[in-house]
Motif scaffolding. Structure first.
Motif, short mmCIF file in Angstrom:
data_model
loop_
_atom_site.label_atom_id
_atom_site.label_comp_id
_atom_site.label_asym_id
_atom_site.label_seq_id
_atom_site.Cartn_x
_atom_site.Cartn_y
_atom_site.Cartn_z
N GLN A 33 -8.09 4.44 1.65
CA GLN A 33 -6.88 4.35 0.54
C GLN A 33 -5.64 4.69 1.11
OE1 GLN A 33 -9.32 7.11 -1.70
NE2 GLN A 33 -8.60 6.13 -3.38
N LEU A 34 -5.25 5.11 2.68
CA LEU A 34 -4.07 5.43 3.32
C LEU A 34 -3.25 4.11 3.34
CD1 LEU A 34 -5.46 7.42 6.31
CD2 LEU A 34 -4.03 8.23 4.48
N PRO A 35 -1.96 4.46 3.29
CA PRO A 35 -1.22 3.15 3.44
C PRO A 35 -1.31 2.47 4.85
CG PRO A 35 0.26 5.08 2.83
CD PRO A 35 -1.16 5.40 3.51
N LYS A 36 -1.26 1.30 4.58
CA LYS A 36 -1.62 0.07 5.73
C LYS A 36 -1.04 0.59 6.84
CE LYS A 36 -1.43 -4.66 7.01
NZ LYS A 36 -1.05 -5.90 6.95
N ALA A 37 0.34 1.16 7.08
CA ALA A 37 0.78 1.46 8.23
C ALA A 37 0.20 2.82 8.72
CB ALA A 37 2.54 1.81 8.07
N ALA A 38 -0.37 3.68 8.24
CA ALA A 38 -1.09 4.85 8.47
C ALA A 38 -2.33 4.26 9.43
CB ALA A 38 -1.37 5.77 7.39
N LYS A 39 -3.11 3.48 8.49
CA LYS A 39 -4.36 2.82 9.02
C LYS A 39 -4.38 2.19 10.30
CE LYS A 39 -5.43 0.91 4.97
NZ LYS A 39 -6.18 0.28 4.00
N THR A 40 -2.93 1.26 10.51
CA THR A 40 -2.94 0.93 11.72
C THR A 40 -2.48 1.85 12.86
OG1 THR A 40 -1.94 -1.13 10.53
CG2 THR A 40 -1.36 -1.01 12.90
N PHE A 41 -1.62 2.80 12.51
CA PHE A 41 -1.45 3.92 13.54
C PHE A 41 -2.61 4.51 14.02
CE2 PHE A 41 -0.57 8.35 14.44
CZ PHE A 41 0.62 8.09 15.15
N LEU A 42 -3.46 4.87 12.99
CA LEU A 42 -4.69 5.57 13.61
C LEU A 42 -5.66 4.58 14.26
CD1 LEU A 42 -5.51 7.11 10.01
CD2 LEU A 42 -4.98 8.35 12.18
N THR A 43 -5.67 3.50 13.83
CA THR A 43 -6.62 2.28 14.55
C THR A 43 -6.10 2.06 16.02
OG1 THR A 43 -7.19 1.18 12.64
CG2 THR A 43 -7.46 -0.02 14.59
N GLU A 77 0.04 13.81 10.14
CA GLU A 77 0.63 13.58 8.69
C GLU A 77 1.54 12.37 8.69
OE1 GLU A 77 2.82 17.22 7.18
OE2 GLU A 77 1.28 18.65 8.30
N PHE A 78 1.50 11.79 7.68
CA PHE A 78 2.17 10.81 7.19
C PHE A 78 2.92 10.81 6.33
CE2 PHE A 78 -1.89 9.36 9.48
CZ PHE A 78 -1.31 8.77 10.28
N ASP A 79 4.45 10.03 5.97
CA ASP A 79 5.08 10.11 4.81
C ASP A 79 4.35 9.28 3.87
OD1 ASP A 79 5.86 7.53 5.61
OD2 ASP A 79 7.83 8.00 6.19
N SER A 80 5.16 9.06 2.78
CA SER A 80 4.49 8.30 1.56
C SER A 80 4.46 6.71 1.95
CB SER A 80 5.30 8.46 0.32
OG SER A 80 6.64 7.99 0.63
N ASN A 81 5.14 6.33 2.79
CA ASN A 81 4.94 4.97 3.37
C ASN A 81 4.13 4.60 4.29
OD1 ASN A 81 6.95 4.10 1.73
ND2 ASN A 81 8.72 4.70 2.90
N GLY A 82 3.45 5.68 5.05
CA GLY A 82 2.46 5.69 6.01
C GLY A 82 3.03 5.75 7.73
N ASN A 83 4.39 6.25 7.47
CA ASN A 83 5.05 6.34 8.86
C ASN A 83 4.72 7.79 9.43
OD1 ASN A 83 6.40 3.83 8.86
ND2 ASN A 83 7.44 4.77 7.16
N TRP A 84 4.28 8.12 10.71
CA TRP A 84 4.11 9.44 11.09
C TRP A 84 5.13 10.42 11.06
CZ3 TRP A 84 5.47 12.24 15.48
CH2 TRP A 84 6.21 11.58 16.29
N LYS A 85 4.64 11.53 10.76
CA LYS A 85 5.55 12.55 10.80
C LYS A 85 5.41 13.73 11.67
CE LYS A 85 6.02 14.30 6.86
NZ LYS A 85 6.18 14.87 5.25
N GLU A 86 4.05 13.76 11.85
CA GLU A 86 3.86 14.94 12.93
C GLU A 86 2.18 14.86 13.37
OE1 GLU A 86 2.02 19.40 12.45
OE2 GLU A 86 4.05 19.08 11.40
N ALA A 87 2.09 15.13 14.50
CA ALA A 87 0.71 15.01 15.34
C ALA A 87 0.54 16.02 15.91
CB ALA A 87 0.44 13.58 16.12
N ASP A 88 -0.72 16.67 15.38
CA ASP A 88 -0.94 18.01 15.89
C ASP A 88 -2.32 17.84 16.61
OD1 ASP A 88 -1.55 20.59 16.62
OD2 ASP A 88 -1.32 21.41 14.59
#
Length: 149
Positions: A33-43, A77-88
């Protein structure tokens, strides 16, 4: 009569605030259910590391951001569009593919026995934390600004 209007106004304000807090809440979602940009980033950058949980942070005006927790303990963490904001990385080395080259190069050159364990992308800067606990700040273009205490 003035007091009644003041009390009524206070009650209305109070209930509006309470309503805002009630409607602003986190909701568990599946990784699909994550935005496409977030899913692509994780992949691309965290390939092979399963998502243990994903949280959708809802505010009154809509979705504010997403928090994704990976099975190895890392949080992104991703913004509402799925762009990364923070990686810990939670004290683990982050994959460097999404970190600007100038930041990677600066840290490798000036702190050769460390690695980046956390990075935050802010409006006008980046903040990183190194494995030795040192925090560095860079401008939006990735140029070193200062060591943050």
């Amino acid at each position: 009569m003035k007091n009644v209007k003041k009390i009524t106004g206070a009650f209305i304000l109070f209930f509006m605030l309470i309503g805002g807090f009630v409607s602003a809440q986190d909701r568990a979602i599946s990784a699909s259910q994550l935005p496409k940009a977030a899913k692509t980033f994780l992949t691309v950058h965290f390939k092979g590391i399963p998502v243990s949980s994903a949280i959708e942070d809802r505010e009154i005006y809509g979705i504010d951001d997403y928090k994704v927790y990976l099975n190895n303990g890392m949080k992104i963490e991703f913004d509402s569009n799925g762009n990364w904001k923070e990686a810990d990385g939670k004290h683990q080395k982050l994959p460097y593919g999404f970190i600007p080259a100038s930041i990677r190069n600066y840290t490798a050159r000036n702190f050769p026995n460390t690695y980046i364990v956390k990075i935050e992308k802010e409006r006008w800067s980046y903040k990183t934390e190194l494995s030795n606990g040192l925090e560095l700040e860079f401008d939006r273009k990735g140029n070193f600004k200062r060591i943050d205490d």
